[in-house]
Scaffold this active site. Structure first.
Site, PDB file in Angstrom:
ATOM      1  N   ASP A  79    -147.940 -67.765 -22.109  1.00  0.00           N
ATOM      2  CA  ASP A  79    -149.410 -68.112 -21.268  1.00  0.00           C
ATOM      3  C   ASP A  79    -148.595 -69.100 -19.886  1.00  0.00           C
ATOM      4  O   ASP A  79    -147.319 -68.665 -19.440  1.00  0.00           O
ATOM      5  CB  ASP A  79    -150.033 -68.183 -21.803  1.00  0.00           C
ATOM      6  CG  ASP A  79    -150.923 -67.441 -22.748  1.00  0.00           C
ATOM      7  OD1 ASP A  79    -151.307 -65.902 -22.660  1.00  0.00           O
ATOM      8  OD2 ASP A  79    -150.629 -67.278 -24.171  1.00  0.00           O
TER       9      ASP A  79
ATOM     10  N   GLU B 180    -146.502 -71.187 -20.631  1.00  0.00           N
ATOM     11  CA  GLU B 180    -145.170 -71.759 -20.288  1.00  0.00           C
ATOM     12  C   GLU B 180    -144.111 -70.975 -19.657  1.00  0.00           C
ATOM     13  O   GLU B 180    -143.239 -71.501 -19.664  1.00  0.00           O
ATOM     14  CB  GLU B 180    -144.934 -72.095 -21.884  1.00  0.00           C
ATOM     15  CG  GLU B 180    -144.592 -70.401 -22.986  1.00  0.00           C
ATOM     16  CD  GLU B 180    -145.236 -69.773 -23.707  1.00  0.00           C
ATOM     17  OE1 GLU B 180    -145.372 -68.871 -24.665  1.00  0.00           O
ATOM     18  OE2 GLU B 180    -146.791 -70.264 -22.455  1.00  0.00           O
ATOM     19  N   ARG B 181    -144.244 -69.570 -19.397  1.00  0.00           N
ATOM     20  CA  ARG B 181    -143.343 -68.614 -18.494  1.00  0.00           C
ATOM     21  C   ARG B 181    -142.933 -69.717 -17.385  1.00  0.00           C
ATOM     22  O   ARG B 181    -142.161 -69.525 -16.844  1.00  0.00           O
ATOM     23  CB  ARG B 181    -144.061 -67.711 -18.374  1.00  0.00           C
ATOM     24  CG  ARG B 181    -143.290 -66.544 -17.084  1.00  0.00           C
ATOM     25  CD  ARG B 181    -144.021 -65.127 -17.062  1.00  0.00           C
ATOM     26  NE  ARG B 181    -142.995 -64.917 -16.232  1.00  0.00           N
ATOM     27  CZ  ARG B 181    -142.004 -63.890 -15.735  1.00  0.00           C
ATOM     28  NH1 ARG B 181    -142.419 -63.319 -16.946  1.00  0.00           N
ATOM     29  NH2 ARG B 181    -142.536 -63.471 -14.303  1.00  0.00           N
TER      30      ARG B 181
ATOM     31  N   HIS C 173    -137.520 -68.020 -17.302  1.00  0.00           N
ATOM     32  CA  HIS C 173    -138.359 -66.004 -18.017  1.00  0.00           C
ATOM     33  C   HIS C 173    -137.017 -65.067 -17.684  1.00  0.00           C
ATOM     34  O   HIS C 173    -135.663 -65.216 -17.367  1.00  0.00           O
ATOM     35  CB  HIS C 173    -139.625 -65.134 -17.144  1.00  0.00           C
ATOM     36  CG  HIS C 173    -139.254 -65.461 -15.378  1.00  0.00           C
ATOM     37  ND1 HIS C 173    -139.315 -66.849 -14.772  1.00  0.00           N
ATOM     38  CD2 HIS C 173    -138.603 -64.573 -14.421  1.00  0.00           C
ATOM     39  CE1 HIS C 173    -139.373 -66.084 -13.361  1.00  0.00           C
ATOM     40  NE2 HIS C 173    -138.672 -64.545 -13.271  1.00  0.00           N
TER      41      HIS C 173
ATOM     42  N   CYS D  73    -142.557 -62.614 -25.875  1.00  0.00           N
ATOM     43  CA  CYS D  73    -143.332 -63.629 -26.055  1.00  0.00           C
ATOM     44  C   CYS D  73    -142.481 -65.174 -26.609  1.00  0.00           C
ATOM     45  O   CYS D  73    -141.228 -64.730 -25.929  1.00  0.00           O
ATOM     46  CB  CYS D  73    -144.392 -64.093 -26.533  1.00  0.00           C
ATOM     47  SG  CYS D  73    -143.896 -64.126 -28.561  1.00  0.00           S
TER      48      CYS D  73
ATOM     49  N   VAL E  58    -145.972 -63.803 -33.251  1.00  0.00           N
ATOM     50  CA  VAL E  58    -147.819 -63.471 -32.793  1.00  0.00           C
ATOM     51  C   VAL E  58    -147.611 -62.957 -31.602  1.00  0.00           C
ATOM     52  O   VAL E  58    -148.486 -61.315 -31.705  1.00  0.00           O
ATOM     53  CB  VAL E  58    -148.347 -64.977 -32.683  1.00  0.00           C
ATOM     54  CG1 VAL E  58    -149.259 -64.889 -32.838  1.00  0.00           C
ATOM     55  CG2 VAL E  58    -147.471 -65.419 -34.275  1.00  0.00           C
ATOM     56  N   ARG E  59    -148.384 -63.644 -30.650  1.00  0.00           N
ATOM     57  CA  ARG E  59    -148.176 -62.867 -29.354  1.00  0.00           C
ATOM     58  C   ARG E  59    -147.196 -61.552 -28.750  1.00  0.00           C
ATOM     59  O   ARG E  59    -147.967 -60.719 -27.984  1.00  0.00           O
ATOM     60  CB  ARG E  59    -147.844 -63.985 -27.753  1.00  0.00           C
ATOM     61  CG  ARG E  59    -149.266 -65.192 -27.764  1.00  0.00           C
ATOM     62  CD  ARG E  59    -149.057 -66.132 -26.656  1.00  0.00           C
ATOM     63  NE  ARG E  59    -147.071 -66.427 -26.758  1.00  0.00           N
ATOM     64  CZ  ARG E  59    -147.011 -67.333 -26.787  1.00  0.00           C
ATOM     65  NH1 ARG E  59    -148.082 -67.974 -25.600  1.00  0.00           N
ATOM     66  NH2 ARG E  59    -146.330 -67.895 -26.555  1.00  0.00           N
TER      67      ARG E  59
ATOM     68  N   CYS F  83    -141.381 -61.114 -10.195  1.00  0.00           N
ATOM     69  CA  CYS F  83    -140.190 -61.426 -10.161  1.00  0.00           C
ATOM     70  C   CYS F  83    -139.303 -60.612  -9.852  1.00  0.00           C
ATOM     71  O   CYS F  83    -139.071 -59.150  -9.930  1.00  0.00           O
ATOM     72  CB  CYS F  83    -139.734 -61.435 -11.761  1.00  0.00           C
ATOM     73  SG  CYS F  83    -138.085 -61.953 -11.822  1.00  0.00           S
TER      74      CYS F  83
END
Length: 132
Positions: free
Chosen positions: A29, A31-32, A37, A72, A77-78, A127
């Site tokens: 979310d 934090e990217r 990245h 993630c 999890v994500r 990107c």
């Protein structure tokens, strides 16, 4: 059509990423924006992932991708959750999205970066930082 989800190590991804048909899907979310990245990755935040799956499918078709690698921060999890949601969508959609493999990056972005793999700090969406 993909039937299962497998894991891939950062070293395996480096080798696989030479294939132009692979897409890396970053589902972190906010934090990217401050953690950098993987260069060239697509960003589909986990918090809104399910409603954006049709757009992701179309983007993959347009780019002629057949392999997806989800991640993630830690891929605990994500990343796996979004990979499962995508697999379920493909199963229910009754359309051929052209996706052969769905993978999850072991240890996620944090493991990628900790192993010395290249990262991109651009703020462009999408990107344009090139491959991993």
């Amino acid at each position: 059509m993909a039937r299962s989800i497998s894991y891939i190590s950062p070293a395996q991804l480096i080798s696989l990423n030479r294939n132009p048909k692979i897409a890396i899907v970053d589902v972190r979310d906010e934090e990217r924006s401050y953690d950098a990245h993987i260069g060239g990755s697509l960003h589909y935040a986990s918090e809104s992932f399910s409603k954006n799956i049709p757009a992701l499918v179309q983007a993959l078709k347009d780019a002629n991708k057949d392999t997806l690698v989800f991640h993630c921060a830690l891929s605990q999890v994500r990343g796996p959750s979004c990979a499962r949601q995508f697999l379920e969508y493909l199963s229910e959609a009754k359309e051929d999205a052209g996706i052969d493999k769905i993978l999850v990056l072991e240890r996620g972005f944090n493991g990628w970066q900790a192993s010395g793999r290249p990262v991109c700090r651009c703020t462009e969406i999408p990107c344009r930082g090139g491959g991993a």
